[in-house]
Design a protein around this motif. Structure first.
Motif, PDB file in Angstrom:
ATOM      1  N   ASN A 116     -13.939  -5.727  -5.975  1.00 12.19           N
ATOM      2  CA  ASN A 116     -14.663  -7.148  -5.637  1.00 12.19           C
ATOM      3  C   ASN A 116     -14.906  -7.002  -3.846  1.00 12.19           C
ATOM      4  O   ASN A 116     -14.128  -6.340  -3.197  1.00 12.19           O
ATOM      5  CB  ASN A 116     -13.327  -8.002  -5.686  1.00 12.19           C
ATOM      6  CG  ASN A 116     -12.992  -8.300  -7.188  1.00 12.19           C
ATOM      7  OD1 ASN A 116     -13.835  -8.078  -7.951  1.00 12.19           O
ATOM      8  ND2 ASN A 116     -11.807  -8.716  -7.161  1.00 12.19           N
ATOM      9  N   ALA A 117     -15.899  -7.578  -3.519  1.00 13.98           N
ATOM     10  CA  ALA A 117     -16.520  -7.551  -2.358  1.00 13.98           C
ATOM     11  C   ALA A 117     -15.534  -8.326  -1.297  1.00 13.98           C
ATOM     12  O   ALA A 117     -14.798  -9.287  -1.530  1.00 13.98           O
ATOM     13  CB  ALA A 117     -17.819  -8.358  -2.178  1.00 13.98           C
ATOM     14  N   GLY A 118     -15.267  -7.611  -0.084  1.00 11.73           N
ATOM     15  CA  GLY A 118     -14.444  -8.077   0.743  1.00 11.73           C
ATOM     16  C   GLY A 118     -12.859  -7.770   0.489  1.00 11.73           C
ATOM     17  O   GLY A 118     -12.179  -8.136   1.507  1.00 11.73           O
ATOM     18  N   PHE A 119     -12.493  -6.933  -0.277  1.00  7.95           N
ATOM     19  CA  PHE A 119     -11.283  -6.607  -0.748  1.00  7.95           C
ATOM     20  C   PHE A 119     -11.064  -4.846  -0.269  1.00  7.95           C
ATOM     21  O   PHE A 119     -12.066  -4.330  -0.364  1.00  7.95           O
ATOM     22  CB  PHE A 119     -10.813  -6.603  -2.161  1.00  7.95           C
ATOM     23  CG  PHE A 119     -10.390  -8.212  -2.409  1.00  7.95           C
ATOM     24  CD1 PHE A 119      -9.401  -8.810  -2.192  1.00  7.95           C
ATOM     25  CD2 PHE A 119     -11.388  -8.895  -3.060  1.00  7.95           C
ATOM     26  CE1 PHE A 119      -8.977 -10.184  -2.406  1.00  7.95           C
ATOM     27  CE2 PHE A 119     -11.384 -10.212  -3.379  1.00  7.95           C
ATOM     28  CZ  PHE A 119     -10.049 -10.671  -2.949  1.00  7.95           C
ATOM     29  N   THR A 120      -9.912  -4.631   0.416  1.00  9.91           N
ATOM     30  CA  THR A 120      -9.722  -3.281   0.666  1.00  9.91           C
ATOM     31  C   THR A 120      -8.281  -2.899   0.283  1.00  9.91           C
ATOM     32  O   THR A 120      -7.436  -3.930   0.078  1.00  9.91           O
ATOM     33  CB  THR A 120     -10.279  -2.784   2.093  1.00  9.91           C
ATOM     34  OG1 THR A 120     -10.004  -1.302   2.353  1.00  9.91           O
ATOM     35  CG2 THR A 120      -9.359  -3.582   2.848  1.00  9.91           C
ATOM     36  N   ILE A 121      -8.115  -1.480   0.450  1.00 11.83           N
ATOM     37  CA  ILE A 121      -6.744  -1.095   0.215  1.00 11.83           C
ATOM     38  C   ILE A 121      -6.351  -0.479   1.279  1.00 11.83           C
ATOM     39  O   ILE A 121      -6.750   0.636   1.756  1.00 11.83           O
ATOM     40  CB  ILE A 121      -6.469  -0.097  -0.885  1.00 11.83           C
ATOM     41  CG1 ILE A 121      -7.145  -0.835  -2.293  1.00 11.83           C
ATOM     42  CG2 ILE A 121      -4.985   0.279  -1.220  1.00 11.83           C
ATOM     43  CD1 ILE A 121      -7.469   0.373  -3.368  1.00 11.83           C
ATOM     44  N   ILE A 122      -5.117  -0.892   1.831  1.00  7.81           N
ATOM     45  CA  ILE A 122      -4.671  -0.540   3.312  1.00  7.81           C
ATOM     46  C   ILE A 122      -3.070  -0.192   2.975  1.00  7.81           C
ATOM     47  O   ILE A 122      -2.302  -0.842   2.504  1.00  7.81           O
ATOM     48  CB  ILE A 122      -4.838  -1.355   4.411  1.00  7.81           C
ATOM     49  CG1 ILE A 122      -4.255  -2.698   4.249  1.00  7.81           C
ATOM     50  CG2 ILE A 122      -6.294  -1.305   4.660  1.00  7.81           C
ATOM     51  CD1 ILE A 122      -4.334  -3.660   5.516  1.00  7.81           C
ATOM     52  N   PRO A 123      -2.834   0.973   3.895  1.00  6.64           N
ATOM     53  CA  PRO A 123      -1.229   1.364   3.882  1.00  6.64           C
ATOM     54  C   PRO A 123      -0.555   0.509   5.135  1.00  6.64           C
ATOM     55  O   PRO A 123      -1.112   0.133   6.121  1.00  6.64           O
ATOM     56  CB  PRO A 123      -1.326   2.760   4.281  1.00  6.64           C
ATOM     57  CG  PRO A 123      -2.368   3.357   4.135  1.00  6.64           C
ATOM     58  CD  PRO A 123      -3.473   2.248   4.171  1.00  6.64           C
ATOM     59  N   THR A 124       0.697  -0.259   4.675  1.00  9.39           N
ATOM     60  CA  THR A 124       1.324  -1.124   5.448  1.00  9.39           C
ATOM     61  C   THR A 124       2.393  -0.616   6.185  1.00  9.39           C
ATOM     62  O   THR A 124       2.636  -0.924   7.275  1.00  9.39           O
ATOM     63  CB  THR A 124       1.620  -2.336   4.854  1.00  9.39           C
ATOM     64  OG1 THR A 124       2.218  -2.118   3.612  1.00  9.39           O
ATOM     65  CG2 THR A 124       0.281  -3.389   4.353  1.00  9.39           C
ATOM     66  N   ARG A 125       3.267   0.239   5.423  1.00  5.93           N
ATOM     67  CA  ARG A 125       4.467   0.939   5.861  1.00  5.93           C
ATOM     68  C   ARG A 125       4.610   2.179   5.377  1.00  5.93           C
ATOM     69  O   ARG A 125       4.208   2.516   3.817  1.00  5.93           O
ATOM     70  CB  ARG A 125       5.702   0.032   5.558  1.00  5.93           C
ATOM     71  CG  ARG A 125       5.674  -1.430   6.181  1.00  5.93           C
ATOM     72  CD  ARG A 125       7.026  -1.987   5.642  1.00  5.93           C
ATOM     73  NE  ARG A 125       7.386  -2.084   4.217  1.00  5.93           N
ATOM     74  CZ  ARG A 125       8.228  -1.964   3.653  1.00  5.93           C
ATOM     75  NH1 ARG A 125       9.381  -1.434   4.170  1.00  5.93           N
ATOM     76  NH2 ARG A 125       8.483  -2.027   2.351  1.00  5.93           N
ATOM     77  N   MET A 126       5.492   3.131   5.707  1.00  8.19           N
ATOM     78  CA  MET A 126       5.844   4.371   5.403  1.00  8.19           C
ATOM     79  C   MET A 126       7.206   4.584   5.582  1.00  8.19           C
ATOM     80  O   MET A 126       7.541   4.229   6.842  1.00  8.19           O
ATOM     81  CB  MET A 126       4.799   5.415   5.927  1.00  8.19           C
ATOM     82  CG  MET A 126       5.127   6.697   5.193  1.00  8.19           C
ATOM     83  SD  MET A 126       4.022   8.209   5.607  1.00  8.19           S
ATOM     84  CE  MET A 126       3.294   7.837   7.353  1.00  8.19           C
ATOM     85  N   PHE A 127       7.879   5.074   4.878  1.00  9.89           N
ATOM     86  CA  PHE A 127       9.330   5.219   4.984  1.00  9.89           C
ATOM     87  C   PHE A 127       9.791   6.372   3.989  1.00  9.89           C
ATOM     88  O   PHE A 127       9.349   6.959   3.216  1.00  9.89           O
ATOM     89  CB  PHE A 127      10.102   3.929   4.493  1.00  9.89           C
ATOM     90  CG  PHE A 127      10.226   3.445   3.124  1.00  9.89           C
ATOM     91  CD1 PHE A 127      11.054   4.000   2.153  1.00  9.89           C
ATOM     92  CD2 PHE A 127       8.893   2.523   2.642  1.00  9.89           C
ATOM     93  CE1 PHE A 127      10.892   3.637   0.899  1.00  9.89           C
ATOM     94  CE2 PHE A 127       8.798   2.508   1.416  1.00  9.89           C
ATOM     95  CZ  PHE A 127       9.948   2.715   0.515  1.00  9.89           C
ATOM     96  N   ILE A 128      11.329   7.098   4.299  1.00 10.98           N
ATOM     97  CA  ILE A 128      11.720   7.917   3.832  1.00 10.98           C
ATOM     98  C   ILE A 128      12.939   7.310   2.753  1.00 10.98           C
ATOM     99  O   ILE A 128      13.761   6.433   3.233  1.00 10.98           O
ATOM    100  CB  ILE A 128      12.519   8.943   4.683  1.00 10.98           C
ATOM    101  CG1 ILE A 128      11.708   9.381   5.615  1.00 10.98           C
ATOM    102  CG2 ILE A 128      13.398  10.241   3.786  1.00 10.98           C
ATOM    103  CD1 ILE A 128      10.539  10.626   4.906  1.00 10.98           C
TER     104      ILE A 128
END
Length: 156
Positions: free
Chosen positions: A104-116
């Protein structure tokens, strides 16, 4: 020397602070991440950043691009490049969901947090997001400032 049940330090948490400000986060997924030996050691030392990272889906696999993990100080010729593409581990159903949302136009996939996690494995939280307009950002700043003022008023 006895080997006990060592508790793994899962206090390592790297956040993408700009993500919630620049994007409206709609749905989140937790994925495993494929790392080399020196990358996980740098990550455990907290030497990573999620600024300007994004995810792409290529040939049914999810890849995180532009993620920074510093070179490991004690790594020799085995050291890794700091900004290489890294594969994310998700099941087919989740990948299909992400693929449909990203089309869909205007949508993206982004990382928000990284953890162990408690097992010592590196995990990354990714979100399907829609970019915010400038007036939405100003509204978010105003709401945050108002909340801060209210908190101050009740503390005194």
């Amino acid at each position: 020397m006895t080997v006990g049940n060592n508790k793994i330090n899962n206090g390592i948490l790297i956040k993408n602070k700009r993500a919630a400000f620049d994007y409206e986060l709609l749905e989140t997924f937790t994925a495993g991440i494929v790392l080399t030996g020196t990358e996980i050691k740098s990550l455990r030392a907290g030497k990573a950043s999620l600024v300007d990272t994004y995810c792409l889906i290529e040939r049914g696999e999810v890849w995180v691009k532009n993620m920074y993990i510093a070179e490991y100080f004690y790594g020799t010729y085995n050291n890794h490049p700091e900004r290489r593409e890294r594969k994310l581990l998700l099941n087919r159903k989740e990948i299909r969901k992400l693929e449909n949302a990203a089309k869909n136009a205007g949508f993206t996939i982004i990382p928000t947090r990284m953890f162990i996690n408690e097992k010592g494995l590196a995990k990354i939280v990714i979100a399907v997001a829609r970019g915010k307009k400038e007036y939405d950002k100003r509204e978010a700043i105003k709401a945050r400032d108002d909340k801060r003022e209210i908190d101050r008023a009740f503390k005194h």
